[in-house]
Design an enzyme around this catalytic site. Structure first.
Site: not given
Ligand code: AMP
Length: 281
Positions: A28, A176
């Site tokens: 993030h 993640s």
């Molecule tokens: P989320 O909080 O899971 O909805 O993710 C928010 C944003 O962070 C989304 O655009 C995801 O694709 C991005 N994101 C999550 N994990 C990663 C990662 N390991 N590398 C790059 N972007 C990420």
């Protein structure tokens, strides 16, 4: 939030936006850093969006370390955090949803019915409120960002989508929020996604182009990990997300694997580079 956005737009400033569900990690923060380089002000949002979770999914158990998230965002000097509550996004009687057809039916959409309808709807609402010029998404969720791009195009939204590379742990596991569910043995097993993608990458470097060959290479690695249950391991066209027989244009190797309580996804981008193919994990 709307007032702030309008003010910034009136002042001809360039609004960058990073939407998240919280439990922030370096993946993030890489989006925030990229946004900070290209925009001012930069706004982040944290909203754990219930409509993108299925009834038997992990909404109630999803980590919510709000204080730590705020500390991280402050340290990164974001200009604001949009932290709407549930009733602000979904007031009583809410009944309008955004459905990106076709693209939402496959892979993640097939495994998680209704997931992308929830994603598209909340992102639409967030865009409408934050009014960003640029919005930053991770390639980690490749199908998600493709669906957002389609929504932006179809609904004539005035926002540019910036796709950022996958941020990984030293051993290759993609960061993640769901990695928090993994016990020590599961955490070790979770590197199997990266190892499977590496096996496919090696095949590509050796000249393989047939999807079946690449899938076989990934399958062999995945089968070697008893804690892993494969949900899908596919080679798809990067535009349509339809399976391809041979990799001749921009494609993805996509993985979804259950390990313990965690359903993990990962991918590798494959794109033509002159006569060769370039694989980016
Ligand atoms: P989320 O909080 O899971 O909805 O993710 C928010 C944003 O962070 C989304 O655009 C995801 O694709 C991005 N994101 C999550 N994990 C990663 C990662 N390991 N590398 C790059 N972007 C990420």
């Amino acid at each position: 939030m709307k007032e702030k956005a309008r003010e910034a737009r009136q002042e001809q400033r360039v609004i960058g936006f990073v939407p998240t569900m919280g439990a922030l990690h370096a993946g993030h923060m890489a989006l925030v850093e990229r946004a900070k380089k290209e925009c001012a002000p930069v706004y982040a949002s944290i909203f754990l969006n219930p409509t993108q979770f299925g009834p038997n999914e992990d909404l109630s158990k999803y980590p919510r370390p709000l204080e730590a998230d705020i500390v991280r965002l402050s340290a990164a000097e974001v200009d604001g955090l949009f932290l709407p509550d549930l009733a602000e996004i979904y007031p009583k009687g809410f009944s309008t949803y955004v459905q990106v057809e076709g693209l939402s039916d496959r892979l993640e959409g097939k495994s998680r019915p209704g997931h992308f309808r929830g994603v598209a709807t909340v992102v639409m609402k967030l865009f409408e409120t934050v009014e960003p010029h640029f919005a930053y998404f991770g390639r980690k969720d490749a199908q998600q960002v493709r669906i957002i791009q389609q929504m932006v195009k179809d609904l004539n939204l005035d926002v540019a989508i910036v796709v950022c590379p996958i941020v990984r742990e030293a051993d290759g596991l993609a960061l993640s929020s769901r990695n928090a569910y993994l016990g020590a043995d599961e955490r070790r097993a979770a590197t199997v996604l990266y190892r499977a993608l590496q096996a496919a990458e090696q095949e590509i470097t050796a000249g393989a182009r047939d999807s079946l060959e690449l899938q076989r290479a990934m399958g062999k690695v995945l089968e070697g990990e008893p804690r892993a249950t494969v949900n899908y391991a596919e080679i798809v066209d990067a535009d349509s997300f339809e399976p391809v027989v041979r990799v001749t244009r921009r494609s993805y190797a996509l993985l979804a694997v259950q390990i313990g309580r965690a359903r993990l996804i990962d991918n590798m981008l494959i794109e033509p580079a002159g006569e060769e193919l370039l694989a980016t994990i």
